[in-house]
Design an enzyme around this catalytic site. Sequence first.
Site, mmCIF file in Angstrom:
data_model
loop_
_atom_site.group_PDB
_atom_site.id
_atom_site.type_symbol
_atom_site.label_atom_id
_atom_site.label_comp_id
_atom_site.label_asym_id
_atom_site.label_seq_id
_atom_site.Cartn_x
_atom_site.Cartn_y
_atom_site.Cartn_z
ATOM 1 N N ALA A 38 0.827 -1.215 0.000
ATOM 2 C CA ALA A 38 0.000 0.000 0.000
ATOM 3 C C ALA A 38 0.857 1.260 0.000
ATOM 4 O O ALA A 38 0.459 2.295 0.513
ATOM 5 C CB ALA A 38 -0.945 -0.014 1.196
ATOM 6 N N GLY A 92 1.314 0.989 -5.060
ATOM 7 C CA GLY A 92 0.200 0.061 -4.822
ATOM 8 C C GLY A 92 -1.111 0.828 -4.711
ATOM 9 O O GLY A 92 -2.128 0.460 -5.318
ATOM 10 N N GLY A 148 6.918 1.234 -17.654
ATOM 11 C CA GLY A 148 6.664 2.457 -18.413
ATOM 12 C C GLY A 148 6.609 3.676 -17.508
ATOM 13 O O GLY A 148 6.805 3.578 -16.291
ATOM 14 N N ALA A 165 3.501 7.685 -9.504
ATOM 15 C CA ALA A 165 2.362 7.246 -8.704
ATOM 16 C C ALA A 165 1.331 8.357 -8.487
ATOM 17 O O ALA A 165 0.121 8.115 -8.597
ATOM 18 C CB ALA A 165 2.864 6.713 -7.371
ATOM 19 N N LYS A 196 16.479 2.016 -15.681
ATOM 20 C CA LYS A 196 16.236 3.461 -15.823
ATOM 21 C C LYS A 196 16.395 4.176 -14.477
ATOM 22 O O LYS A 196 16.649 5.378 -14.436
ATOM 23 C CB LYS A 196 14.888 3.738 -16.496
ATOM 24 C CG LYS A 196 13.656 3.281 -15.740
ATOM 25 C CD LYS A 196 13.178 4.216 -14.672
ATOM 26 C CE LYS A 196 12.244 3.523 -13.716
ATOM 27 N NZ LYS A 196 11.808 4.316 -12.596
ATOM 28 N N ARG A 232 12.190 9.712 -7.606
ATOM 29 C CA ARG A 232 12.993 9.747 -6.386
ATOM 30 C C ARG A 232 14.457 9.462 -6.684
ATOM 31 O O ARG A 232 15.360 9.997 -6.044
ATOM 32 C CB ARG A 232 12.436 8.706 -5.391
ATOM 33 C CG ARG A 232 11.026 9.037 -4.947
ATOM 34 C CD ARG A 232 10.320 7.881 -4.319
ATOM 35 N NE ARG A 232 10.075 6.820 -5.296
ATOM 36 C CZ ARG A 232 9.266 5.792 -5.099
ATOM 37 N NH1 ARG A 232 8.619 5.694 -3.955
ATOM 38 N NH2 ARG A 232 9.108 4.866 -6.017
ATOM 39 N N VAL A 264 14.649 4.670 -2.486
ATOM 40 C CA VAL A 264 15.463 4.878 -3.693
ATOM 41 C C VAL A 264 15.971 3.511 -4.133
ATOM 42 O O VAL A 264 17.016 3.045 -3.701
ATOM 43 C CB VAL A 264 16.637 5.846 -3.411
ATOM 44 C CG1 VAL A 264 17.410 6.129 -4.701
ATOM 45 C CG2 VAL A 264 16.142 7.142 -2.796
HETATM 46 N N1 LIG Z 1 6.218 5.436 -7.054
HETATM 47 C C1 LIG Z 1 6.198 5.306 -8.377
HETATM 48 O O1 LIG Z 1 5.982 6.298 -9.110
HETATM 49 C C2 LIG Z 1 6.398 3.973 -9.011
HETATM 50 C C3 LIG Z 1 6.903 2.870 -8.315
HETATM 51 N N2 LIG Z 1 7.067 1.698 -8.943
HETATM 52 C C4 LIG Z 1 7.629 0.539 -8.266
HETATM 53 O O2 LIG Z 1 6.682 0.040 -7.326
HETATM 54 C C5 LIG Z 1 7.370 -0.539 -6.206
HETATM 55 C C6 LIG Z 1 6.837 0.104 -4.950
HETATM 56 O O3 LIG Z 1 7.176 1.485 -5.021
HETATM 57 P P1 LIG Z 1 6.417 2.589 -4.185
HETATM 58 O O4 LIG Z 1 5.037 2.143 -3.855
HETATM 59 O O5 LIG Z 1 6.572 3.847 -4.899
HETATM 60 O O6 LIG Z 1 7.326 2.613 -2.867
HETATM 61 P P2 LIG Z 1 6.891 2.976 -1.387
HETATM 62 O O7 LIG Z 1 8.167 3.178 -0.645
HETATM 63 O O8 LIG Z 1 5.865 4.041 -1.364
HETATM 64 O O9 LIG Z 1 6.173 1.621 -0.901
HETATM 65 C C7 LIG Z 1 6.852 0.403 -0.925
HETATM 66 C C8 LIG Z 1 5.968 -0.716 -0.421
HETATM 67 O O10 LIG Z 1 6.817 -1.784 0.030
HETATM 68 C C9 LIG Z 1 6.622 -1.934 1.436
HETATM 69 N N3 LIG Z 1 7.831 -2.343 2.127
HETATM 70 C C10 LIG Z 1 8.859 -1.578 2.553
HETATM 71 N N4 LIG Z 1 9.758 -2.339 3.188
HETATM 72 C C11 LIG Z 1 9.257 -3.593 3.176
HETATM 73 C C12 LIG Z 1 9.697 -4.817 3.696
HETATM 74 N N5 LIG Z 1 10.853 -4.919 4.373
HETATM 75 N N6 LIG Z 1 8.913 -5.920 3.499
HETATM 76 C C13 LIG Z 1 7.753 -5.831 2.803
HETATM 77 N N7 LIG Z 1 7.293 -4.686 2.309
HETATM 78 C C14 LIG Z 1 8.027 -3.589 2.493
HETATM 79 C C15 LIG Z 1 6.180 -0.557 1.853
HETATM 80 O O11 LIG Z 1 5.738 -0.449 3.143
HETATM 81 P P3 LIG Z 1 5.810 1.065 3.794
HETATM 82 O O12 LIG Z 1 4.681 1.813 3.182
HETATM 83 O O13 LIG Z 1 5.641 0.900 5.253
HETATM 84 O O14 LIG Z 1 7.167 1.650 3.442
HETATM 85 C C16 LIG Z 1 5.142 -0.324 0.771
HETATM 86 O O15 LIG Z 1 4.040 -1.165 0.867
HETATM 87 C C17 LIG Z 1 8.851 -0.256 -6.431
HETATM 88 O O16 LIG Z 1 9.484 -1.404 -6.936
HETATM 89 C C18 LIG Z 1 8.866 0.865 -7.466
HETATM 90 O O17 LIG Z 1 10.017 0.843 -8.279
HETATM 91 C C19 LIG Z 1 6.679 1.543 -10.225
HETATM 92 C C20 LIG Z 1 6.170 2.587 -10.941
HETATM 93 C C21 LIG Z 1 6.047 3.885 -10.393
HETATM 94 O O1 LIG Z 2 9.318 4.291 -11.782
HETATM 95 C C1 LIG Z 2 8.930 5.433 -11.648
HETATM 96 C C2 LIG Z 2 8.136 6.124 -12.688
HETATM 97 O O2 LIG Z 2 7.784 5.284 -13.743
HETATM 98 C C3 LIG Z 2 9.239 6.200 -10.413
HETATM 99 O O3 LIG Z 2 10.595 6.214 -10.172
HETATM 100 P P1 LIG Z 2 11.190 6.621 -8.743
HETATM 101 O O4 LIG Z 2 11.255 5.359 -7.932
HETATM 102 O O5 LIG Z 2 12.545 7.189 -9.043
HETATM 103 O O6 LIG Z 2 10.294 7.658 -8.131
#
Ligand SMILES: NC(=O)C1=CN([C@@H]2O[C@H](COP(=O)(O)OP(=O)(O)OC[C@H]3O[C@@H](n4cnc5c(N)ncnc54)[C@H](OP(=O)(O)O)[C@@H]3O)[C@@H](O)[C@H]2O)C=CC1
Ligand SMILES: O=C(CO)COP(=O)(O)O
Length: 348
Positions: A9, A13, A144, A148, A199, A266, A294
């Site tokens: 979440a 997510g 792509g 978020a 990337k 980020r 990161v």
């Molecule tokens: N943000 C973006 O724009 C995009 C992100 N992504 C990808 O989606 C994935 C999630 O990113 P994002 O949602 O932005 O990151 P966040 O840091 O917002 O959330 C990460 C998620 O992983 C959880 N988490 C952290 N540590 C652990 C752990 N030790 N065990 C299990 N779960 C854990 C987090 O919990 P908690 O909330 O407590 O930290 C949260 O549910 C990444 O791989 C990212 O590259 C892909 C496209 C775009």
């Molecule tokens: O993957 C992303 C956009 O598509 C977001 O990248 P960051 O994890 O650097 O914020």
Amino acid sequence: MATVTILGAGAMGAAQCRPLADAGWDVRLWGTRFDDELLDLLSTGAPHPRTGVPLPDSVHIYRSGQLGEALADSRVVVMAVISAQVPRLAREILEPLANADSLWLTSKGFSQVEDGRVRLLSENLRRIAQEAHVELPPIVTVAGPVLADECAAARPTAPVFACHDISVAQRYARQCSTPAYSIMASGDEVGVEVCAPLKNSYAMALGLVDGLSERDGAATHNLRAATFVQAVHEMAVFGRQLGGDPMTAAGLAGLGDLEVTGQAGRNHGFGRRIGLGASTTQAREEMAALGQSVEGIDSTRLALLFADQIGHGLLDHLPLLRMVGDVLLGREIDPLASLAKAVLPRTS
Ligand SMILES: NC(=O)C1=CN([C@@H]2O[C@H](COP(=O)(O)OP(=O)(O)OC[C@H]3O[C@@H](n4cnc5c(N)ncnc54)[C@H](OP(=O)(O)O)[C@@H]3O)[C@@H](O)[C@H]2O)C=CC1
Ligand SMILES: O=C(CO)COP(=O)(O)O
């Protein structure tokens, strides 16, 4: 419409709920134990602290202790936790995964297995399932240019859904696209999965260029353009070495994702801090204080290991990735000169 369960979440997510709810899916959002407080907040209708956008009203929220309920009879399972945690979570849910129609990977990262070797995340998940004598459904890599906060706010977005079986990607592209979230289907699962974490490394390099420019008060647009092009070239070379289509790097999953991440991601923010003079540790601490993960730090290390493991002189073709690796290791280098050396065309 069928049920989809999103695991994690965090920013992405939660953001992924918006297009799926708008496309008519029955969306469940499960949070890890790190997310329970966050879910309490979201269930009041408050905005997600990392995207500034509340969840759609129709989303069902499940807390960490409710994983089984969240997955019951779910047709699609979406991994949206940080990439390093995907294999551990997958091990816990192999049975419901096997019963689903597909597994989607929103997480962007490489995966290191117990013997130290690096694999694509999807490849590692298939290996884990095979060892447990479980057959996974098709894996769809969701990548792509998808920041978020914009996705959560239903701002126009063009994600890529990639699957070895392109008909699976096409089916979900039809079922999940909305006017604001228009999916491109791809059969190049490998190429897309290579671009997704790479990337991040290259967005750090673009951040470094921007930070250096700010620090010195001198424009670096020329160097930035050369860095961008070298990054796309290296993604193509890496993908091709693993059997992917090099043209994928020139599309939404490569160039497109680099553009958004290198502007507003980020990983860019982390690289910019280093360009401004912070050490790797300081930059990491500053990002953590802002609650921003990161992933490029770990995936750069894994990408370099992976390239070394692949061999065939691949590392020699990745001077920019090696340069980012040197910066992350805190090697004593002049970042501007090293970047220029890595990305400017050589005349001999
Ligand atoms: N943000 C973006 O724009 C995009 C992100 N992504 C990808 O989606 C994935 C999630 O990113 P994002 O949602 O932005 O990151 P966040 O840091 O917002 O959330 C990460 C998620 O992983 C959880 N988490 C952290 N540590 C652990 C752990 N030790 N065990 C299990 N779960 C854990 C987090 O919990 P908690 O909330 O407590 O930290 C949260 O549910 C990444 O791989 C990212 O590259 C892909 C496209 C775009
Ligand atoms: O993957 C992303 C956009 O598509 C977001 O990248 P960051 O994890 O650097 O914020």
